[in-house]
Write an enzyme that holds these catalytic residues in place. Structure first.
Site, PDB file in Angstrom:
ATOM      1  N   LYS A  79       0.862  -1.192   0.000  1.00  0.00           N
ATOM      2  CA  LYS A  79       0.000   0.000   0.000  1.00  0.00           C
ATOM      3  C   LYS A  79       0.891   1.232   0.000  1.00  0.00           C
ATOM      4  O   LYS A  79       1.912   1.245   0.713  1.00  0.00           O
ATOM      5  CB  LYS A  79      -0.866  -0.058   1.260  1.00  0.00           C
ATOM      6  CG  LYS A  79      -1.952   0.982   1.381  1.00  0.00           C
ATOM      7  CD  LYS A  79      -2.793   0.707   2.643  1.00  0.00           C
ATOM      8  CE  LYS A  79      -3.980   1.644   2.769  1.00  0.00           C
ATOM      9  NZ  LYS A  79      -4.841   1.287   3.929  1.00  0.00           N
ATOM     10  N   SER A 155      -9.615   0.761   2.848  1.00  0.00           N
ATOM     11  CA  SER A 155      -8.800   1.662   2.063  1.00  0.00           C
ATOM     12  C   SER A 155      -7.628   0.964   1.369  1.00  0.00           C
ATOM     13  O   SER A 155      -7.020   1.550   0.461  1.00  0.00           O
ATOM     14  CB  SER A 155      -8.248   2.801   2.928  1.00  0.00           C
ATOM     15  OG  SER A 155      -7.343   2.309   3.894  1.00  0.00           O
ATOM     16  N   SER A 179      -9.681  -1.541   7.035  1.00  0.00           N
ATOM     17  CA  SER A 179      -9.083  -1.312   5.714  1.00  0.00           C
ATOM     18  C   SER A 179      -8.281  -2.483   5.164  1.00  0.00           C
ATOM     19  O   SER A 179      -7.889  -2.455   3.994  1.00  0.00           O
ATOM     20  CB  SER A 179      -8.206  -0.059   5.746  1.00  0.00           C
ATOM     21  OG  SER A 179      -9.012   1.088   5.770  1.00  0.00           O
TER      22      SER A 179
END
Lengths: 462, 62
Positions: A79, A155, A179
């Site tokens: 990420k 996310s 997330s």
């Protein structure tokens, strides 16, 4: 050959045995990413030069007769809130793009590199991790590899989609309110959110210090467990990381569930769930022979308190940027952060005190059960661009509400593995396997039993 | 609801000024709407009767 679609354990075995080279594996992975990323938009950067250099280093160690590490030649991605040396740490924002590049890698990236894994890129996310959809105004929406009209979840949507699409076998993400777990559920892969304080967050761009976790995604339970084991260990660079020695999960991964008391969480966790979410939990519970039901007391209030702590700490973190560069924020996150920066302090303190109360109540439940099952999301993936969803007969905003079942769990830092239930002709949906603090190995054992029984799986999307 | 909206609008104006945040009318309206949604969550939390001895964990030790 598409090595990227192989799992991490098999790839490492091939590289370690000399059957293939790390360089070949990594070149194949990069080709796969370049072919697929236009459609999925999960990678925001491909680290080709670094990847080829890391792969060459692995191959040199093997040629020299040295141990190349348990993840030798395994391509992975992170990420884009993890520091990667030489790159600005975007955290999904336009603002951070003009920050100086990271001087060193995040701690977890250093650990994976030491294990022989090869970083091939960084992945899309909601801006500053505030959202459950990965519809990013600056870098575009990440599509669900199982149906590109739908969201991948967020996310850490890029992290989930890259694994689901077969571009890499493992990725890293973060989870403040869900997330890791929401995109695992919507993209149909395995995800682990460990106990709060288990894995180091050093070098991961923060969001909500009280609730931030980091963890891995994978397509098999063995890959998930192996990576988790390699990421463990105390780290003084992260003030929340506990001084706790690694507790490897792999040695007992196939120990089964004999003696474990498994319960389904009812009430709040089923009242607004769509039938598909309830069915997934029921299927998992039946496979585990569970007939017990429990109630997590005041779960709705726990979710509300997590919401307030998130808004307040997130708003405070970004206060300076909101003042000076407000126009550069993603409009979808800006107003939530602004509101959070202004909210009355009594709300925040009461939410933090409530966290203590709720923690004590839930800990008492673990006297009677070892594993709690609940939906990861109230429904499967929704269309990209859609603002609202109807669940339990109520219309609600997707962006803040897709994590309604994950928030009461991360609120008190419990470890969770999300297991993906795939249904023919329908989108996947995940189930949360929750255990007491520091018992990640129980979650992983249960996930392994379900995987072996064929009830959960993470097939590559085509 | 109308009274709540007015109160929240006043609150946002004053809290933004106290924090040195400037909000144009459109942003102000959006922040008021967002904070009203957070207020619904806060009502749940504030309505809960916590014993006096429940304090924030000094170190969040699990």
């Amino acid at each position: 050959m598409n090595y990227a679609s192989h799992n991490a354990v098999d790839t490492a075995r091939s590289v370690r045995s000399g059957q293939t080279s790390a360089a070949d594996v990594v070149r194949a992975a990069i080709t796969q990413i370049e072919m697929g990323n236009d459609k999925i938009n999960c990678f925001t950067q491909i680290t080709r030069d670094r990847a080829l250099a890391e792969a060459a280093a692995v191959d040199q160690r093997i040629a020299a007769g040295q141990d190349p590490g348990p993840l030798a030649g395994v391509p992975y991605a992170v990420k884009n809130l993890f520091d990667v040396q030489g790159l600005p740490t975007l955290a999904g924002s336009k603002i951070n793009a003009s920050e100086p590049p990271a001087v060193t890698d995040a701690m977890l990236v250093r650990k994976l590199r030491a294990a022989g894994a090869v970083l091939v890129g960084t992945l899309n996310m909601d801006e500053y991790a505030y959202g459950f959809t990965t519809e990013n105004s600056h870098y575009g929406a990440t599509a669900n590899p199982h149906d590109t009209r739908l969201i991948a979840g967020g996310s850490s949507g890029g992290s989930a989609a890259a694994v689901a699409a077969g571009m890499v076998p493992i990725t890293l993400g973060s989870d403040t309110n869900g997330s890791i777990r929401v995109p695992s559920s919507l993209s149909g892969i395995f995800g682990l959110k460990p106990t709060y304080g288990r894995l180091s967050r050093a070098g991961a761009f923060p969001f909500v210090g009280s609730l931030d976790h980091v963890g891995p995604f994978a397509r098999t339970v063995e890959d998930l467990a192996l990576v988790y084991d390699l990421l463990q260990g105390p780290d003084p660079e992260d003030p929340a990381c506990r001084q706790r020695q690694p507790e490897p999960s792999i040695p007992n991964l196939n120990a089964g569930i004999y003696g474990l008391r498994v319960a389904v969480a009812g009430d709040y966790f089923e009242n607004d769930a769509e039938p598909e979410a309830i069915e997934a939990v029921s299927m998992v519970a039946r496979t585990l022979g569970s007939t017990c039901r429990i109630t997590l007391p005041e779960a709705a209030r726990a979710r509300a308190a997590a919401f307030i702590i998130t808004a307040s700490e997130g708003g405070n973190l970004h206060l300076g940027r909101l003042k000076q560069q407000g126009a550069d924020f993603d409009p979808k996150t800006r107003d939530r952060l602004l509101a959070g920066a202004l909210l009355p302090v009594a709300w925040y303190i009461q939410a933090q005190r409530f966290r203590r109360w709720y923690y004590m109540q839930v800990m008492a439940l673990f006297q009677d059960v070892d594993v709690i099952l609940l939906p990861a999301t109230p429904r499967s993936a929704t269309p990209i661009g859609q603002e609202t969803m109807v669940v339990g007969g109520k219309e609600m905003l997707i962006r803040p509400n897709m994590g309604m079942y994950t928030q009461p769990i991360s609120f008190i830092g419990l470890p969770v593995v999300v297991v993906p239930v795939h249904r023919t002709g329908r989108m996947p949906i995940g189930v949360q396997i929750v255990a007491a603090p520091w018992r990640e190995e129980i979650c992983l054992r249960v996930a392994r039993v379900l995987e072996t029984a064929g009830v959960v799986s993470a097939p590559i999307a085509h | 609801m109308q009274r709540d909206l007015l109160d929240m609008a006043t609150f946002v104006t004053q809290a933004a000024a106290a924090n040195g945040i400037s909000l144009d009318p459109e942003r102000h309206a959006q922040v008021v709407a967002t904070l009203l949604r957070v207020e619904e969550m806060a009502e749940l939390v504030m309505a809960f009767d916590l014993p006096d001895d429940v304090e924030i964990a000094p170190v969040f030790a699990l």
